[in-house]
Write a protein that holds these residues in place. Sequence first.
Motif, short mmCIF file in Angstrom:
data_model
loop_
_atom_site.label_atom_id
_atom_site.label_comp_id
_atom_site.label_asym_id
_atom_site.label_seq_id
_atom_site.Cartn_x
_atom_site.Cartn_y
_atom_site.Cartn_z
N LEU A 292 22.42 22.01 8.10
CA LEU A 292 23.23 21.85 9.30
C LEU A 292 23.82 23.20 9.69
O LEU A 292 24.22 23.97 8.82
N VAL A 293 23.89 23.46 11.01
CA VAL A 293 24.55 24.67 11.50
C VAL A 293 25.67 24.24 12.45
O VAL A 293 25.48 23.41 13.33
N ARG A 294 26.85 24.84 12.24
CA ARG A 294 28.02 24.52 13.07
C ARG A 294 28.26 25.66 14.06
O ARG A 294 28.09 26.83 13.73
N PHE A 295 28.66 25.28 15.26
CA PHE A 295 28.91 26.25 16.33
C PHE A 295 30.33 26.09 16.86
O PHE A 295 30.80 24.96 17.08
N ALA A 296 31.01 27.20 17.07
CA ALA A 296 32.29 27.15 17.77
C ALA A 296 32.04 26.82 19.23
O ALA A 296 31.16 27.40 19.87
N PRO B 205 20.18 19.16 12.53
CA PRO B 205 21.45 18.72 13.13
C PRO B 205 22.35 19.91 13.44
O PRO B 205 22.50 20.82 12.63
N LEU B 206 22.95 19.88 14.61
CA LEU B 206 23.92 20.91 15.02
C LEU B 206 25.28 20.26 15.17
O LEU B 206 25.41 19.15 15.68
N ALA B 207 26.32 20.98 14.72
CA ALA B 207 27.68 20.47 14.78
C ALA B 207 28.51 21.32 15.73
O ALA B 207 28.34 22.54 15.81
N ALA B 208 29.42 20.67 16.45
CA ALA B 208 30.32 21.35 17.37
C ALA B 208 31.71 21.44 16.76
O ALA B 208 32.26 20.44 16.31
N ASP B 209 32.26 22.65 16.73
CA ASP B 209 33.59 22.89 16.16
C ASP B 209 34.58 23.05 17.31
O ASP B 209 34.48 24.00 18.10
N PHE C 2 41.93 22.09 20.12
CA PHE C 2 42.88 22.07 21.24
C PHE C 2 42.51 21.15 22.42
O PHE C 2 43.39 20.47 22.95
N ASP C 3 41.25 21.13 22.82
CA ASP C 3 40.89 20.42 24.05
C ASP C 3 39.93 19.27 23.75
O ASP C 3 38.75 19.50 23.47
N HIS C 4 40.41 18.04 23.82
CA HIS C 4 39.56 16.90 23.46
C HIS C 4 38.46 16.67 24.49
O HIS C 4 37.43 16.05 24.17
N THR C 5 38.62 17.20 25.72
CA THR C 5 37.56 17.01 26.71
C THR C 5 36.29 17.75 26.34
O THR C 5 35.18 17.36 26.74
N ILE C 6 36.42 18.81 25.56
CA ILE C 6 35.23 19.52 25.08
C ILE C 6 34.45 18.64 24.12
O ILE C 6 33.22 18.56 24.18
N PRO D 33 22.68 15.59 22.50
CA PRO D 33 22.26 15.21 21.15
C PRO D 33 22.86 16.08 20.05
O PRO D 33 22.17 16.50 19.11
N ILE D 34 24.13 16.40 20.18
CA ILE D 34 24.85 17.13 19.13
C ILE D 34 25.18 16.14 18.02
O ILE D 34 25.68 15.06 18.27
N ALA D 35 24.87 16.53 16.78
CA ALA D 35 24.82 15.55 15.69
C ALA D 35 26.15 15.30 15.00
O ALA D 35 26.29 14.31 14.27
N LYS D 36 27.13 16.18 15.19
CA LYS D 36 28.38 16.05 14.46
C LYS D 36 29.48 16.81 15.21
O LYS D 36 29.21 17.84 15.82
N ILE D 37 30.68 16.27 15.15
CA ILE D 37 31.83 16.91 15.78
C ILE D 37 32.84 17.25 14.69
O ILE D 37 33.15 16.41 13.85
#
Length: 372
Positions: free
Chosen positions: A55-59, A79-83, A86-90, A98-102
């Motif tokens: 898995l790779v996580r991205f800011a 799978p790609l994860a989003a980091d 502050f902003d829940h709308t992001i 199809p982002i696999a993890k938050i």
Amino acid sequence: METIKIGGFAHIKAVTIGGDSPVTVQTMWKEPLSHDDLTAAAQRIEALSKMGCALVRFAVPNLPAAQTLGRLAGLVSMPLAADIHFDHTIALRCLDYPIAKIRINPGNIGHRDKVRAVLEKASEKGVPIRIGVNAGSLPQDLRQHPAAEALVETALRELAVFDEFGFENVLISMKASGIADTIRANRILAQRVNVPLHIGITEAGPLVAGVARSSAALSQLLAEGIGDTIRVSLSDSMEQEIIAAREICSAAAELASLEGRRADRFAIGSGANGTATNGVRIVSCPRCGRYGFDTHGFTSRWMTRLYALEKNITVAIMGCEVNGPEEARHADLGITGTGKTVLIFRYGTVVRTVSIEEADDAFAEELELVQL
């Protein structure tokens, strides 16, 4: 607070984290993601997968970044994860792709209604969320408490919110820059929750210092059966983070075996497909004034390629012909040399003698034979 048991494992596309699943290795993208260069990013992610990254996580600091990551997620199988902070709308926008993890830190997302909105959409999409707690972002009322206890209490508070809203597809991480705090916090939490744990030392430092600190904490935790996925946070490349994590898992397997614990959790999958294999083990001498073969240069050229192999083999890269084959007699394949001559050996027996100019090509040919 009573023990909370709401999960046990998390599914991140084809990768399962937690339970009896193998410990997975992950890393984090080191630069802002360019909308114009997604093909190159996808190719690098494929190379990371072959090295054993799952898995790779991205800011994701803003909505345009969410859109860019969403496009990339559609180009790769890993799978790609989003980091997100502050902003829940992001987070909500990321869940349109199809982002696999938050990964969120609920403490800085804002009002509980914002957290609830993210949880509801993640539940609808079947996307797991990691609660990420860092020693540098603790609630105000816990900042004077001992670090380990404060990390645990923060994690439990956030997990209670997830529990209240009925969200079970969750992971937790508690990261500190100190070894003792990291070990203690994860030991305490592992007794309190049945949730997959992401373990690591935050801001571990440059390559040597970061690997030393991470090894001291994480190999011990893993050997105790604590931790389901691992990232080694280095001020260095993603490739070095993956190699470090793999070696820590290997050390944990040896410690676990020594203590009579399970060691089969530490097989390294070949990335997103989860194929269980321990992969290559590199044995190389540190080099001294006697050296006749450039172990540093050769190891640097070959390291990434060797760690991408799925075979369970040992490769020796030795500095001189005097001790090389004898000291690495156990290796499936080895290389050493003196002057302008390079020796390639198997299990201590020289099988080929070539010039320095021919060394890389000859080694590649012999490596293919070893893999048969």
